[in-house]
Each structure stands twice: as structure tokens, then as C-alpha cells.
Design a protein around this motif. Sequence first.
Motif, PDB file in Angstrom:
ATOM      1  N   GLN A  79      43.319  67.643 126.190  1.00 23.41           N
ATOM      2  CA  GLN A  79      45.302  68.204 126.631  1.00 23.41           C
ATOM      3  C   GLN A  79      45.443  68.288 128.258  1.00 23.41           C
ATOM      4  OE1 GLN A  79      47.368  67.924 123.460  1.00 23.41           O
ATOM      5  NE2 GLN A  79      44.471  67.535 121.940  1.00 23.41           N
ATOM      6  N   THR A  80      44.867  67.084 128.379  1.00 21.11           N
ATOM      7  CA  THR A  80      45.379  66.929 129.927  1.00 21.11           C
ATOM      8  C   THR A  80      45.661  65.376 130.478  1.00 21.11           C
ATOM      9  OG1 THR A  80      43.087  66.709 130.661  1.00 21.11           O
ATOM     10  CG2 THR A  80      43.774  68.578 130.694  1.00 21.11           C
ATOM     11  N   ASP A  81      46.302  64.653 129.491  1.00 21.26           N
ATOM     12  CA  ASP A  81      46.588  63.258 129.652  1.00 21.26           C
ATOM     13  C   ASP A  81      45.180  62.834 130.211  1.00 21.26           C
ATOM     14  OD1 ASP A  81      47.780  61.466 129.754  1.00 21.26           O
ATOM     15  OD2 ASP A  81      49.245  61.555 130.909  1.00 21.26           O
ATOM     16  N   GLY A  82      44.114  62.974 130.149  1.00 25.03           N
ATOM     17  CA  GLY A  82      43.104  62.603 130.904  1.00 25.03           C
ATOM     18  C   GLY A  82      42.877  62.587 131.845  1.00 25.03           C
ATOM     19  N   GLY A  83      43.142  63.860 132.189  1.00 26.83           N
ATOM     20  CA  GLY A  83      43.218  64.492 133.494  1.00 26.83           C
ATOM     21  C   GLY A  83      44.204  63.925 134.610  1.00 26.83           C
ATOM     22  N   VAL A  84      45.591  64.177 134.208  1.00 25.88           N
ATOM     23  CA  VAL A  84      46.449  63.670 134.944  1.00 25.88           C
ATOM     24  C   VAL A  84      47.130  64.739 135.120  1.00 25.88           C
ATOM     25  CG1 VAL A  84      48.610  62.664 134.662  1.00 25.88           C
ATOM     26  CG2 VAL A  84      47.648  61.048 134.139  1.00 25.88           C
ATOM     27  N   LEU A  85      47.521  66.034 134.476  1.00 29.11           N
ATOM     28  CA  LEU A  85      47.553  67.097 134.001  1.00 29.11           C
ATOM     29  C   LEU A  85      47.290  68.075 135.160  1.00 29.11           C
ATOM     30  CD1 LEU A  85      49.152  66.907 130.305  1.00 29.11           C
ATOM     31  CD2 LEU A  85      50.531  66.447 133.382  1.00 29.11           C
ATOM     32  N   LEU A  86      45.805  68.341 135.240  1.00 34.11           N
ATOM     33  CA  LEU A  86      45.113  68.497 136.171  1.00 34.11           C
ATOM     34  C   LEU A  86      45.296  68.904 137.809  1.00 34.11           C
ATOM     35  CD1 LEU A  86      41.461  68.453 134.625  1.00 34.11           C
ATOM     36  CD2 LEU A  86      43.107  70.060 134.306  1.00 34.11           C
ATOM     37  N   LYS A  87      45.073  70.336 138.231  1.00 33.52           N
ATOM     38  CA  LYS A  87      45.470  70.564 139.588  1.00 33.52           C
ATOM     39  C   LYS A  87      44.224  70.236 140.320  1.00 33.52           C
ATOM     40  CE  LYS A  87      49.057  73.765 138.803  1.00 33.52           C
ATOM     41  NZ  LYS A  87      49.317  75.217 139.251  1.00 33.52           N
ATOM     42  N   ASP A  88      44.545  70.401 141.846  1.00 36.14           N
ATOM     43  CA  ASP A  88      42.852  69.535 142.926  1.00 36.14           C
ATOM     44  C   ASP A  88      41.755  70.842 142.273  1.00 36.14           C
ATOM     45  OD1 ASP A  88      43.764  67.568 143.544  1.00 36.14           O
ATOM     46  OD2 ASP A  88      44.084  68.962 145.515  1.00 36.14           O
ATOM     47  N   GLU A  89      41.975  72.166 142.365  1.00 38.87           N
ATOM     48  CA  GLU A  89      40.769  73.172 141.713  1.00 38.87           C
ATOM     49  C   GLU A  89      40.129  72.984 139.963  1.00 38.87           C
ATOM     50  OE1 GLU A  89      38.855  76.060 142.108  1.00 38.87           O
ATOM     51  OE2 GLU A  89      39.427  75.188 143.583  1.00 38.87           O
ATOM     52  N   GLU A  90      40.951  72.494 139.141  1.00 36.81           N
ATOM     53  CA  GLU A  90      40.753  72.327 138.141  1.00 36.81           C
ATOM     54  C   GLU A  90      39.760  70.913 137.438  1.00 36.81           C
ATOM     55  OE1 GLU A  90      44.551  73.926 135.591  1.00 36.81           O
ATOM     56  OE2 GLU A  90      44.940  72.355 136.760  1.00 36.81           O
ATOM     57  N   HIS A  91      39.940  69.933 138.696  1.00 36.28           N
ATOM     58  CA  HIS A  91      38.838  68.584 138.716  1.00 36.28           C
ATOM     59  C   HIS A  91      37.793  69.820 139.688  1.00 36.28           C
ATOM     60  CE1 HIS A  91      42.174  66.022 137.505  1.00 36.28           C
ATOM     61  NE2 HIS A  91      43.321  66.419 138.578  1.00 36.28           N
ATOM     62  N   LYS A  92      37.756  69.740 140.328  1.00 36.79           N
ATOM     63  CA  LYS A  92      36.571  70.794 140.982  1.00 36.79           C
ATOM     64  C   LYS A  92      35.678  71.141 139.831  1.00 36.79           C
ATOM     65  CE  LYS A  92      34.742  73.577 144.777  1.00 36.79           C
ATOM     66  NZ  LYS A  92      34.801  74.214 145.928  1.00 36.79           N
ATOM     67  N   GLU A  93      36.322  72.306 139.142  1.00 39.94           N
ATOM     68  CA  GLU A  93      35.889  73.133 137.727  1.00 39.94           C
ATOM     69  C   GLU A  93      35.005  71.731 136.930  1.00 39.94           C
ATOM     70  OE1 GLU A  93      38.425  75.644 135.941  1.00 39.94           O
ATOM     71  OE2 GLU A  93      38.364  76.776 138.012  1.00 39.94           O
ATOM     72  N   VAL A  94      36.063  70.945 136.358  1.00 44.97           N
ATOM     73  CA  VAL A  94      34.886  69.859 135.306  1.00 44.97           C
ATOM     74  C   VAL A  94      34.142  69.173 136.108  1.00 44.97           C
ATOM     75  CG1 VAL A  94      35.624  68.005 134.276  1.00 44.97           C
ATOM     76  CG2 VAL A  94      37.205  69.743 134.106  1.00 44.97           C
ATOM     77  N   ALA A  95      34.258  68.934 137.761  1.00 45.30           N
ATOM     78  CA  ALA A  95      32.620  68.622 138.308  1.00 45.30           C
ATOM     79  C   ALA A  95      31.463  69.132 138.256  1.00 45.30           C
ATOM     80  CB  ALA A  95      33.496  67.785 140.269  1.00 45.30           C
ATOM     81  N   GLU A  96      31.914  70.467 138.529  1.00 46.37           N
ATOM     82  CA  GLU A  96      30.774  71.247 138.926  1.00 46.37           C
ATOM     83  C   GLU A  96      30.252  71.813 137.473  1.00 46.37           C
ATOM     84  OE1 GLU A  96      32.758  75.143 139.717  1.00 46.37           O
ATOM     85  OE2 GLU A  96      32.415  74.664 141.485  1.00 46.37           O
ATOM     86  N   VAL A  97      30.933  71.755 136.450  1.00 44.10           N
ATOM     87  CA  VAL A  97      30.261  72.086 135.082  1.00 44.10           C
ATOM     88  C   VAL A  97      29.568  70.302 134.451  1.00 44.10           C
ATOM     89  CG1 VAL A  97      30.651  71.790 133.102  1.00 44.10           C
ATOM     90  CG2 VAL A  97      32.000  73.282 134.198  1.00 44.10           C
ATOM     91  N   ALA A  98      29.939  69.130 134.849  1.00 45.86           N
ATOM     92  CA  ALA A  98      29.413  67.984 134.613  1.00 45.86           C
ATOM     93  C   ALA A  98      28.427  67.968 135.483  1.00 45.86           C
ATOM     94  CB  ALA A  98      30.526  66.802 135.173  1.00 45.86           C
ATOM     95  N   GLN A  99      28.324  68.865 136.970  1.00 47.59           N
ATOM     96  CA  GLN A  99      26.962  68.219 137.477  1.00 47.59           C
ATOM     97  C   GLN A  99      26.029  69.186 136.753  1.00 47.59           C
ATOM     98  OE1 GLN A  99      27.602  69.963 141.757  1.00 47.59           O
ATOM     99  NE2 GLN A  99      25.517  69.083 142.008  1.00 47.59           N
TER     100      GLN A  99
END
Length: 239
Positions: A79-99
Motif C-alpha cells: 500500500q505504498t504505490d510501489g514505494g512512491v509514498l515512502l520517506k527516505d528513512e522508510e526506504h532505509k528500513e526496507v533496505a535493512e530488512v532486505a539485507q
Amino acid sequence: MAASSLSLLPHPVGGVDTPKPKFSSIHFSRSALPPGPSYSQQSRRPKSLQISASISVSNPQVRTGPHDLVSSILSKVMQTDGGVLLKDEEHKEVAEVAQELEKYCVNEPVKCPLIFGEWDVVYCSRPTSPGGGYRSALGRLFFKTKQMIQVVQAPDIVRNKICFSLLGFLEGEVSLKGKLKALDGEWIQVVFEAPELRVGSLELQYGGQSEVKLRITYIDDKIRLGKGSRGSLFVFKRM
């Protein structure tokens, strides 16, 4: 839109040793003792001990395995429109979990049969990567994305499709058909034919061939993660 603009890349991955969970902090606090003389009267009563454990949910290291990590990353990107609605800090959190999930990647994920099937492209760290001009800030004013899909068919066919609503009432889609080639155990290359555009009764093909490369970093029966050659992170959810 450039021919490569609709390139949705990702693929499989599996399991590995489960790291031991780490707790960020544990706080101990005794309940407040009554003041004055009442203390001596109640001193024989057992003192209560309150224990509270504080765990940072944003820290992927506290989780016990891939199932928790998969649930976490999906909760962050859906529910983030493919990531469009996320803030920079939220993108960072996604990257941490992916790592963290990369630690559970199967050997040679390109050969994993879970790669095949229908996938919903639910996230990209660069939201315009899967869709190009259609997903740019200007493009989204006219084209409301309804779904981004990637289908991987055995033995080597990839089909990408973006379904949209033009100006809120005219249905349309852009699709690509490509041929998949394994470069090694983790990297794949897909060469796409010219994209096809359909809006209402209008159908046309435009542009030329395009090519994308993707490293598969995780796959299971629910999701697939991948990193493009330019560093974009993709999250695919099985449909």
C-alpha cells in the motif's frame, strides 16, 4: 518513455542458518515503596518486580528467521504505490530488512524453481524504475497505476505489465515480453522486445528492444527480492 523504462527485474532465493536474536535493551524496575511508617508495616510483603523488554522493531537483527523478516518487509512496502509514498528513512528500513534476508538466500537462486510464476511488483527503491515516464511525478498525474505484474514462464520467458487508468476513467496497459538468460548463479539478463501500449480500443507498439540485468538476492514461496545493475532494490510478492 524509453524502451527500458518498463523493466521490472527480480527473482528467487531461499534459506540459510538462522542468526540468534539480539535484544536491544531490558529494563528492570521495582515498584515504588510506600513512604513513612507504612513501609515497616508492609516490609514483610513480597516486593513486586516489573520486567519490561524493549525491542526495536526497526532493527532486523532482533528477528529470529526469514519468516519474520518476510512479514516485516511486506508490512513496510504494501500500500505504498510501489514505494512512491515512502520517506527516505522508510526506504532505509526496507533496505535493512532486505539485507538481512540475503543471509537466507539459497545457493544459485537463478536455478530455483520458485522463480517461475506470477509476481506483483510491490516495491522499488527507485519508484520510476518499473515504468519510467508512466511512474514519474508528471506521469502519475495522468496515469494512475493500478498494478505492476511480472510473469516468469519456464523455461525462459518474462512478461512485464503495468495496468493504469488514464485521467481516472480510461483503462490501459503497457506490456513487455522478454527472454531470460542466466549469467551465473545469481545474475540474470532479460532482453525485451519493443513495448506494446493499449488504451481503450487503441493498440500500438513503439520504441525498440531493451535490456536489463538483475541479481536475485532472496526467494521463497511468498516473495522474491532483486537488485538491478544500478542498485535498485525490488520486492516481488507472489500472486
